[in-house]
Design a protein around this motif. Structure first.
Motif, PDB file in Angstrom:
ATOM      1  N   GLU A 156       0.839  -1.192   0.000  1.00  0.00           N
ATOM      2  CA  GLU A 156       0.000   0.000   0.000  1.00  0.00           C
ATOM      3  C   GLU A 156       0.878   1.247   0.000  1.00  0.00           C
ATOM      4  O   GLU A 156       0.753   2.123  -0.850  1.00  0.00           O
ATOM      5  CB  GLU A 156      -0.879  -0.026   1.261  1.00  0.00           C
ATOM      6  N   ARG A 157       1.770   1.281   0.933  1.00  0.00           N
ATOM      7  CA  ARG A 157       2.660   2.443   1.057  1.00  0.00           C
ATOM      8  C   ARG A 157       3.550   2.585  -0.169  1.00  0.00           C
ATOM      9  O   ARG A 157       3.667   3.659  -0.754  1.00  0.00           O
ATOM     10  CB  ARG A 157       3.537   2.278   2.298  1.00  0.00           C
ATOM     11  N   THR A 179       3.200   1.534  -3.259  1.00  0.00           N
ATOM     12  CA  THR A 179       2.534   1.964  -4.488  1.00  0.00           C
ATOM     13  C   THR A 179       2.098   3.422  -4.435  1.00  0.00           C
ATOM     14  O   THR A 179       2.145   4.118  -5.437  1.00  0.00           O
ATOM     15  CB  THR A 179       1.308   1.082  -4.780  1.00  0.00           C
ATOM     16  N   THR A 180       1.700   3.863  -3.264  1.00  0.00           N
ATOM     17  CA  THR A 180       1.291   5.260  -3.136  1.00  0.00           C
ATOM     18  C   THR A 180       2.489   6.160  -3.387  1.00  0.00           C
ATOM     19  O   THR A 180       2.411   7.162  -4.100  1.00  0.00           O
ATOM     20  CB  THR A 180       0.738   5.534  -1.725  1.00  0.00           C
ATOM     21  N   LEU A 181       3.591   5.752  -2.818  1.00  0.00           N
ATOM     22  CA  LEU A 181       4.818   6.526  -2.977  1.00  0.00           C
ATOM     23  C   LEU A 181       5.246   6.584  -4.435  1.00  0.00           C
ATOM     24  O   LEU A 181       5.567   7.652  -4.971  1.00  0.00           O
ATOM     25  CB  LEU A 181       5.918   5.858  -2.138  1.00  0.00           C
ATOM     26  N   VAL A 182       5.236   5.438  -5.079  1.00  0.00           N
ATOM     27  CA  VAL A 182       5.641   5.384  -6.481  1.00  0.00           C
ATOM     28  C   VAL A 182       4.743   6.270  -7.333  1.00  0.00           C
ATOM     29  O   VAL A 182       5.212   7.036  -8.177  1.00  0.00           O
ATOM     30  CB  VAL A 182       5.568   3.938  -7.013  1.00  0.00           C
ATOM     31  N   GLN A 208      -5.112   5.533  -7.339  1.00  0.00           N
ATOM     32  CA  GLN A 208      -6.467   5.089  -7.032  1.00  0.00           C
ATOM     33  C   GLN A 208      -6.442   3.716  -6.381  1.00  0.00           C
ATOM     34  O   GLN A 208      -7.008   3.480  -5.345  1.00  0.00           O
ATOM     35  CB  GLN A 208      -7.293   5.044  -8.313  1.00  0.00           C
ATOM     36  N   ARG A 209      -5.780   2.785  -7.054  1.00  0.00           N
ATOM     37  CA  ARG A 209      -5.703   1.426  -6.518  1.00  0.00           C
ATOM     38  C   ARG A 209      -4.592   0.717  -7.239  1.00  0.00           C
ATOM     39  O   ARG A 209      -3.985   1.264  -8.151  1.00  0.00           O
ATOM     40  CB  ARG A 209      -7.033   0.696  -6.754  1.00  0.00           C
TER      41      ARG A 209
END
Lengths: 145, 145
Positions: free
Chosen positions: A108-109, A111-114, A123-124
């Motif tokens: 989660e973290r 992918t958000t960072l990337v 979004q997801r």
DNA sequence: CTCATTGCAAAGGATTTGCACTAAT
DNA sequence: ATTAGTGCAAATCCTTTGCAATGAG
């Protein structure tokens, strides 16, 4: 199940026998079913429902939030009941097609960072790991589910 | 391009004008093209190639290792030239469909570990992050590519 | 010349849609 | 009664396949 009936009522949608049968199959399943699996499961239970109705009801189930739609790149979609776990990933056996779930908060973290790094509004994400499951490694299961 | 001709010769496959045209489009593209994109790009260049030939040639290109096939769950496959980078992931804009690449070596290790934990023999993985790209956030691009 | 490729059209698999009919409210 | 759902068949979308005509080696 009951939650689905509630959803239908709340949205002034008719509670039909077909809808309940389909919801029952999907919500009680431990597996990740394809639309075809659902139709076949219904047939086994002696309930005949038209293909179009299966698809249409799956759509309603997804909208209700009780079911999640998945695409593992197999050429068709799969559906699984939305359990409590907020986010989980999948391991797909390339031999028998079985699916195993797992979760990892780091994803989660990460992918958000990337996404941020590249200026995207995340979004997801979707992660699928392909491999051979324990059973198939032993040469047990041969094909399909 | 030249590598593809070499591949064809090495495998005693006829080097046809169509195959070269298709290879040129895909190998020189910066984007992740669908079979349809390829056919359209060819048409723009004034080269008319049958749909079946496009698909058949893409298959050969994938077998040659010069092109990689991708499935982002959009209902069709995309093709990109196999660059040097051994493994990379994708960010897909849900508005305009554009794709951005990135890589993260941690994923390789993480997925292998997860697979092992569940007794799976890992083969490969696929990660796609869905979001809105910078351009679309500004309301620039509206649709498709 | 010989065999693989090409193109077109038909076939396929998954999913959607139009429409007359039936059922829920 | 109204309005929405259902089933069937036809239609779509992407991709594959059969087959006669064509082109590469």
């Amino acid at each position: 199940m009951e939650a689905f009936r509630a959803f239908l009522r709340d949205h002034n949608l008719p509670v039909t026998a077909q809808r309940q049968a389909i919801a029952e199959v999907v919500l009680e399943s431990e597996r990740h079913l394809s639309a075809d699996d659902v139709e076949r499961d219904l047939a086994v239970r002696g309930v005949m429902v038209g293909t179009a109705t299966v698809y249409r009801t799956l759509e309603v189930l997804v909208r209700s939030g009780l079911v999640v739609e998945r695409d593992f790149g197999e050429g068709f979609k799969r559906y699984e009941p939305a359990r409590d776990e907020p986010q989980h990933e999948h391991l797909l056996c390339t031999v028998c097609g079985n699916v195993t779930e797992f979760s990892d908060e780091r994803l989660e973290r990460m992918t958000t960072l990337v996404a941020e790094t590249h200026g995207y509004a995340r979004q997801r994400h979707r992660l699928v790991i392909f491999g051979v499951c324990p059973d198939c490694q032993r040469g047990v299961r041969t094909k399909k589910s």
